[in-house]
Design an enzyme around this catalytic site. Structure first.
Site, mmCIF file in Angstrom:
data_model
loop_
_atom_site.group_PDB
_atom_site.id
_atom_site.type_symbol
_atom_site.label_atom_id
_atom_site.label_comp_id
_atom_site.label_asym_id
_atom_site.label_seq_id
_atom_site.Cartn_x
_atom_site.Cartn_y
_atom_site.Cartn_z
ATOM 1 N N CYS A 1 15.657 -6.756 5.620
ATOM 2 C CA CYS A 1 14.756 -8.006 5.833
ATOM 3 C C CYS A 1 15.286 -8.813 4.726
ATOM 4 C CB CYS A 1 13.483 -7.820 6.090
ATOM 5 S SG CYS A 1 12.431 -9.302 5.876
ATOM 6 N N CYS B 1 12.139 -13.739 3.063
ATOM 7 C CA CYS B 1 11.540 -14.497 2.022
ATOM 8 C C CYS B 1 12.848 -15.218 1.264
ATOM 9 C CB CYS B 1 10.780 -13.781 1.036
ATOM 10 S SG CYS B 1 11.664 -12.131 0.519
ATOM 11 N N ASP C 1 13.340 -8.837 -12.521
ATOM 12 C CA ASP C 1 13.624 -8.863 -11.052
ATOM 13 C C ASP C 1 13.431 -9.979 -10.267
ATOM 14 O OD1 ASP C 1 10.687 -8.406 -10.258
ATOM 15 O OD2 ASP C 1 11.045 -7.114 -11.926
ATOM 16 N N ASN D 1 0.238 1.049 5.719
ATOM 17 C CA ASN D 1 1.166 0.068 4.856
ATOM 18 C C ASN D 1 1.701 -0.991 5.551
ATOM 19 O OD1 ASN D 1 4.020 0.441 3.009
ATOM 20 N ND2 ASN D 1 2.566 -1.132 2.871
ATOM 21 N N GLY D 2 1.474 -2.128 5.354
ATOM 22 C CA GLY D 2 2.212 -3.185 6.079
ATOM 23 C C GLY D 2 1.287 -4.279 6.574
ATOM 24 N N GLY E 1 -0.265 -0.185 -4.793
ATOM 25 C CA GLY E 1 -1.620 -0.419 -4.857
ATOM 26 C C GLY E 1 -2.736 0.069 -5.738
ATOM 27 N N SER F 1 10.221 -3.038 -15.218
ATOM 28 C CA SER F 1 11.053 -3.207 -13.966
ATOM 29 C C SER F 1 12.395 -3.975 -14.126
ATOM 30 C CB SER F 1 10.275 -3.970 -13.006
ATOM 31 O OG SER F 1 9.841 -5.352 -13.484
ATOM 32 N N CYS G 1 12.640 -3.846 3.850
ATOM 33 C CA CYS G 1 12.455 -4.911 2.910
ATOM 34 C C CYS G 1 13.470 -4.873 1.711
ATOM 35 C CB CYS G 1 11.055 -4.793 2.501
ATOM 36 S SG CYS G 1 10.578 -5.615 1.107
ATOM 37 N N CYS H 1 0.760 -1.124 0.051
ATOM 38 C CA CYS H 1 -0.101 0.022 0.080
ATOM 39 C C CYS H 1 0.943 1.297 0.152
ATOM 40 C CB CYS H 1 -0.918 0.069 1.200
ATOM 41 S SG CYS H 1 -2.022 -1.279 1.328
ATOM 42 N N TYR I 1 12.481 -4.284 -6.506
ATOM 43 C CA TYR I 1 11.339 -4.236 -7.468
ATOM 44 C C TYR I 1 10.099 -3.088 -6.836
ATOM 45 C CZ TYR I 1 6.924 -5.445 -9.425
ATOM 46 O OH TYR I 1 5.577 -5.637 -10.144
#
Ligand code: SF4
Length: 513
Positions: A471, A474, A384, A140-141, A66, A321, A274, A39, A280
């Site tokens: 972070c 992932c 990406d 956002n989050g 978003g 991208s 992040c 977002c 990206y």
């Protein structure tokens, strides 16, 4: 105030409820296999002009974060006025919708649903009444303890209007605003866990705050004779603003008639921004940790060329991208850069359902080849990320169908093996190509000649000043904020206390003030 509509502020009308046409259906994703952004949030104090107009144009710069719904809430010091609806900013707002939004303070939001369904009742800003008057909240989050907090709020007698975790933040703020802004945010931050960058509108101030790990971005600065806080620095440019400060982990920014000030609302745990924002999500003209993201992505392409060299005739980006990384790859390898596919920029989010025949055409709906750049060439295809590998597979086939001799896929995101719980919609673990296949297996699945990913170290190094403050969950499974088992995006879709919301059908209507 009588409130027979979820999240409804003073003066809000139900007149448009359910009257929308098919254009309000859930938008179609055109076979886009990328992680979905989260977002975008904005907060503005604009003493010389209408805040809504500034927010409207700034929100355009955050549209990439978003595209499901958008909203603006403003105040003239007394009432909150708001308009939210499903769709792109250009679909949600026009002159008629902006005119009633009178006031010099406001917040805005553009949403991709990472918690709660993509329906109107979850559109933001979230509206609540409080001891200090009406407030609105944009988030956002993702909160990882929202389920528990929702239950506690319901036990305390609260009626929750939405199925989004963001409402938990709004309700907790309402309970604490009498303490003053710093203390209220501090009290909320003691309870909520997860990734969050939040803007808040009260009758006399705009607040912005960021989680103690700083997972999602937030910057603050000047706009004319006023102030603004926004998810990304790119939002400042179209409204003549200038970023002055990157809001730190655990920090709150308070904007009112006396100016802009900062306070540490919660101790910083650790900088873990992040990495995908750099790869990206964020716009390439944004800056994070003082690094321009276009340059970071070019650096990633250079690192990729060093780590995964290949003999080829041309470096081709997946538009748009993949362009900066492909240029970096080309510069480092000496292999010429050429665009070989044109992206249809306007089909990205359409509300018109394709029929089965069109669905089967897949990536053709979005990408058109330049056959002269492809035929007979040995191609390095730079993108990406690979999530499920569905789109990349189609692009590799498209290149071979157009006469490519060889296709070598190079990816700037390291293999994605674990899902994100901090506000990015990727896929469940079982759907992630790199979680269920080895790299040679993915290469075979793609039908490519070779496949190479940038390493976690290489991607981190390319971020410059952010290296060591990222972070990487992932990619390596090390979650900086521990995640409860069984957490999903739809965790709150059948909350115990939203009976009145049964009339709100998926994707319909607008909420007007
Ligand atoms: S898990 Fe991945 S996508 Fe999610 S915040 Fe961490 S780096 Fe970003």
């Amino acid at each position: 105030m009588q409130n027979d509509w979820p999240n409804r502020a003073k003066g809000e009308s139900r007149q448009s409820q359910g009257q929308s046409s098919g254009s309000q259906a859930t938008p179609i994703e055109w076979h886009d296999d990328r992680p979905k952004e989260e977002c975008g949030v904005i907060g503005v104090y604009s003493p010389d002009s209408q805040a809504a107009r500034q927010i409207f144009f700034a929100l355009f710069a955050l549209q990439h974060r978003g595209q499901e719904s958008a909203g603006i809430a403003v105040t003239d010091g007394h009432d909150v006025r708001m308009h939210r609806a499903m769709g792109l900013i250009s679909q949600v707002f026009d002159e008629e919708k902006l005119l009633p939004l009178v006031g010099d303070m406001g917040i805005g939001h553009t949403r991709y649903s990472t918690s709660g369904a993509s329906v109107l009742r979850n559109a933001q800003p979230i509206y609540c009444t409080s001891s200090v008057g009406e407030i609105a909240v944009a988030h956002n989050g993702n909160l990882i303890n929202a389920n528990q907090l929702r239950q506690e709020l319901v036990q305390e007698g609260e009626t929750l209007d939405t199925t989004a975790d963001s409402e938990v933040i709004a309700r907790l703020l309402v309970k604490n605003l009498h303490l003053g802004p710093e203390n209220a945010v501090s009290a909320v931050m003691k309870r909520i866990k997860g990734a969050y960058s939040v803007t808040v509108l009260t009758p006399n101030m705009v607040l912005g705050f960021r989680d103690p790990n700083g997972v999602r971005p937030l910057v603050a600065g000047r706009i004319g004779s006023g102030w603004m806080v926004a998810s990304e620095s790119c939002a400042f440019w179209p409204v003549g603003g200038e970023v002055e400060h990157e809001v730190g982990p655990g920090e709150v920014v308070i904007i009112d008639q006396s100016g802009m000030r900062f306070a540490q609302a919660a101790p910083k745990v650790k900088d873990t921004m992040c990495l995908f924002e750099f790869i990206y999500f964020a716009r390439p003209d944004s800056e994070m940790y003082g690094e321009g993201l276009y340059q970071v992505r070019e650096n990633m392409g250079r690192e990729l060329a060093k780590e995964q060299p290949v003999d080829a005739d041309v470096v081709v980006p997946v538009p748009d991208s993949g362009i900066p990384a492909a240029q970096g790859f080309s510069q480092e390898s000496g292999i010429p850069f050429h665009e070989a596919m044109m992206k249809s920029r306007y089909i990205h989010r359409t509300f018109i359902q394709p029929d089965q025949r069109l669905r089967e055409l897949g990536v053709r709906m979005k990408l058109a080849p330049l056959k002269g750049q492809i035929n007979g060439k040995r191609i390095v295809l730079v993108d990406d990320s690979i999530v499920r590998a569905t789109t990349t597979k189609q692009i590799v086939k498209l290149l071979f169908d157009c006469g490519a001799r060889e296709v070598h896929v190079r990816i700037t995101a390291p293999p994605i093996k674990y899902p994100c719980f901090y506000g990015i919609d990727m896929a469940s673990k079982g759907e992630l190509a790199a979680a269920v296949m080895s790299i040679p297996e993915i290469c075979k699945h793609l039908g490519a000649n070779t496949l190479g990913y940038l390493s976690i170290e290489g991607a981190s190094r390319a971020t410059g000043g952010a290296n060591g403050k990222l972070c990487l969950a992932c990619f390596n499974g090390e979650y900086p904020i521990s995640v409860p088992a069984g957490m999903t995006k739809m965790a709150f879709e059948e909350p115990p206390d939203v009976g009145q919301l049964a009339t709100v059908t998926r994707g319909q209507g607008t909420l007007d003030f």
